[in-house]
Design a protein around this motif. Structure first.
Motif, PDB file in Angstrom:
ATOM      1  N   ALA A   1       0.816  -1.213   0.000  1.00 12.73           N
ATOM      2  CA  ALA A   1       0.000   0.000   0.000  1.00 12.73           C
ATOM      3  C   ALA A   1       0.850   1.264   0.000  1.00 12.73           C
ATOM      4  O   ALA A   1       0.392   2.323   0.393  1.00 12.73           O
ATOM      5  N   GLN A   2       2.135   1.166  -0.398  1.00 11.69           N
ATOM      6  CA  GLN A   2       2.975   2.351  -0.383  1.00 11.69           C
ATOM      7  C   GLN A   2       2.540   3.359  -1.456  1.00 11.69           C
ATOM      8  O   GLN A   2       1.760   3.041  -2.330  1.00 11.69           O
ATOM      9  N   GLY A   3       3.094   4.559  -1.365  1.00  8.12           N
ATOM     10  CA  GLY A   3       2.695   5.622  -2.268  1.00  8.12           C
ATOM     11  C   GLY A   3       2.948   5.283  -3.719  1.00  8.12           C
ATOM     12  O   GLY A   3       3.802   4.465  -4.049  1.00  8.12           O
ATOM     13  N   ASP A   4       2.180   5.921  -4.603  1.00  8.08           N
ATOM     14  CA  ASP A   4       2.335   5.593  -6.019  1.00  8.08           C
ATOM     15  C   ASP A   4       3.485   6.372  -6.636  1.00  8.08           C
ATOM     16  O   ASP A   4       4.036   7.295  -6.045  1.00  8.08           O
ATOM     17  N   LEU A   5       3.842   5.979  -7.846  1.00  5.02           N
ATOM     18  CA  LEU A   5       5.020   6.535  -8.506  1.00  5.02           C
ATOM     19  C   LEU A   5       4.849   8.014  -8.812  1.00  5.02           C
ATOM     20  O   LEU A   5       5.819   8.776  -8.804  1.00  5.02           O
ATOM     21  N   THR A   6       3.624   8.451  -9.066  1.00  6.93           N
ATOM     22  CA  THR A   6       3.379   9.864  -9.356  1.00  6.93           C
ATOM     23  C   THR A   6       3.822  10.740  -8.195  1.00  6.93           C
ATOM     24  O   THR A   6       4.473  11.785  -8.383  1.00  6.93           O
ATOM     25  N   ILE A   7       3.493  10.321  -6.978  1.00  5.08           N
ATOM     26  CA  ILE A   7       3.878  11.086  -5.791  1.00  5.08           C
ATOM     27  C   ILE A   7       5.387  11.047  -5.608  1.00  5.08           C
ATOM     28  O   ILE A   7       6.009  12.059  -5.260  1.00  5.08           O
ATOM     29  N   VAL A   8       5.986   9.881  -5.824  1.00  4.18           N
ATOM     30  CA  VAL A   8       7.443   9.758  -5.706  1.00  4.18           C
ATOM     31  C   VAL A   8       8.153  10.749  -6.628  1.00  4.18           C
ATOM     32  O   VAL A   8       9.081  11.458  -6.220  1.00  4.18           O
ATOM     33  N   LEU A   9       7.703  10.837  -7.879  1.00  3.27           N
ATOM     34  CA  LEU A   9       8.345  11.742  -8.836  1.00  3.27           C
ATOM     35  C   LEU A   9       8.167  13.200  -8.433  1.00  3.27           C
ATOM     36  O   LEU A   9       9.082  14.014  -8.591  1.00  3.27           O
ATOM     37  N   LYS A  10       7.008  13.539  -7.898  1.00  8.77           N
ATOM     38  CA  LYS A  10       6.786  14.919  -7.440  1.00  8.77           C
ATOM     39  C   LYS A  10       7.734  15.267  -6.299  1.00  8.77           C
ATOM     40  O   LYS A  10       8.279  16.378  -6.242  1.00  8.77           O
TER      41      LYS A  10
END
Length: 379
Positions: A158-167
């Motif tokens: 359930a970790q954060g998605d890649l979109t948030i990681v890139l931001k």
């Protein structure tokens, strides 16, 4: 930084990823890794192990199990009976994506996600992160502790998605150089690791964008510290190797035919980098890419930047009409209006707008630049 210090900084996040993947909750794993690193600092200068990462994994895992056994009543996962499983193929892989996903969980604020990412994945000390963001070390320590508590019970699926990681990575990159830590370079390093752990073209797009922007770093400020706009930069000072790498990474990403916002932004940056002079910029292609970007992202900032391209392709009056569609209050909107009015020959209006834009500037360097623009027109 000594060889041992650099090695430990590189290995720390990898060891943390192994423990988390084995099932250790994030805060306990991070504590265990820190204890292992302290032990390594004490022992390694006299006797370097043959396999430093394996040594750290073994010591950290033992420390984690010891802590779990001492608090058996709070044990969440049945780890006490597991005795130092040998690293398998899964654990030999780069766990950057796993750790970044946890550090950028949606429950965290952007500031907390940035701090935790730099601490857990970047391997920076709390003091270094605090200095980079100009806050007291105690404040940063509290922020990181709260962030670790927030994700302590997060399931790995359930970790954060890649979109948030890139931001989050782009937020780090845009901080630039502060204190003893080059956050832009750190963001590039982390994004490069992530690009090796996933084939998502947007990760490659972000890496290309960072490389192309970073390539212009040496030319962005004059010797006295004043801001130099893109059109006036000495392009011989741009880093040709970073540009070449950025273009190669971008071309590979675009070849996957899954266009995203970072790829589109990188394409625009590549067009600027390709021009030997500002006058040779291929503005029609820049505008086409802004059209693509606007279809992907409904952003007033993108609309404002597109208006500048419109002004270059169709003339300043067309650019001014495009700016009218951008809401008031968007950063640099007034500065763009000033620039376009000057190009249209309305120096008086441009002067007044530059003065207003200077008062709205987000940094001292930008304010001083806009003030000089106003003074130039007044004279």
């Amino acid at each position: 930084m000594t060889y041992v210090d650099q090695l430990l900084r590189d290995l720390g996040p990898q060891v943390l990823g192994v423990l988390v993947r084995r099932g250790a909750d994030f805060p306990a794993a991070e504590d265990a890794v820190q204890e292992a690193l302290v032990e390594a600092v004490r022992r390694w200068p006299d006797e370097m192990p043959a396999e430093p990462k394996g040594w750290l994994v073994t010591v950290a895992w033992r420390r984690f199990l010891d802590a779990q056994r001492s608090e058996a009543a709070r044990q969440r996962r049945e780890l006490a009976h597991v005795e130092e499983p040998p690293p398998g193929r899964t654990e030999q892989r780069d766990d950057t994506l796993l750790l970044l996903g946890l550090c950028c969980h949606p429950d965290l604020t952007p500031a907390s996600a940035v701090a935790l990412t730099l601490r857990a994945v970047g391997g920076l000390t709390t003091r270094q992160i605090a200095e980079a963001y100009l806050v007291p070390e105690a404040t940063m320590a509290q922020r990181i502790s709260r962030a670790k508590r927030s994700i302590s019970a997060v399931d790995l699926g359930a970790q954060g998605d890649l979109t948030i990681v890139l931001k989050v990575l782009y937020l780090i990159f845009n901080e630039g150089y502060t204190g003893e830590v080059d956050l832009a370079a750190e963001a590039i390093r982390l994004t490069r690791q992530l690009a090796g752990d996933t084939e998502d073209p947007e990760v490659a797009g972000l890496l290309a964008l960072m490389l192309l922007h970073h390539a212009r770093r040496a030319a962005r400020f004059s010797a006295d510290g004043s801001l130099v706009p893109l059109a006036e930069q000495d392009r011989s000072r741009w880093d040709e190797h970073a540009i070449a790498e950025g273009v190669v990474v971008l071309q590979a990403a675009l070849a996957r035919d899954r266009l995203g916002e970072y790829q589109a932004q990188a394409a625009i940056a590549a067009l600027h980098a390709d021009a030997r002079t500002a006058e040779e910029t291929d503005w029609p292609q820049v505008l086409e890419w802004y059209d693509e970007l606007a279809r992907i992202v409904d952003s007033p900032v993108v609309a404002l930047n597109r208006a500048v391209a419109v002004g270059e392709v169709d003339g300043p009056l067309a650019g001014l009409r495009a700016v009218e569609q951008v809401p008031d209050g968007v950063p640099r909107r007034t500065a763009v209006l000033a620039y376009l009015h000057e190009r249209a020959g309305d120096r008086r209006t441009a002067h007044d707008l530059y003065v207003t834009a200077a008062a709205q500037a987000a940094s001292a360097a930008e304010r001083d630049h806009l003030t000089r623009q106003a003074a130039r027109l007044r004279s």
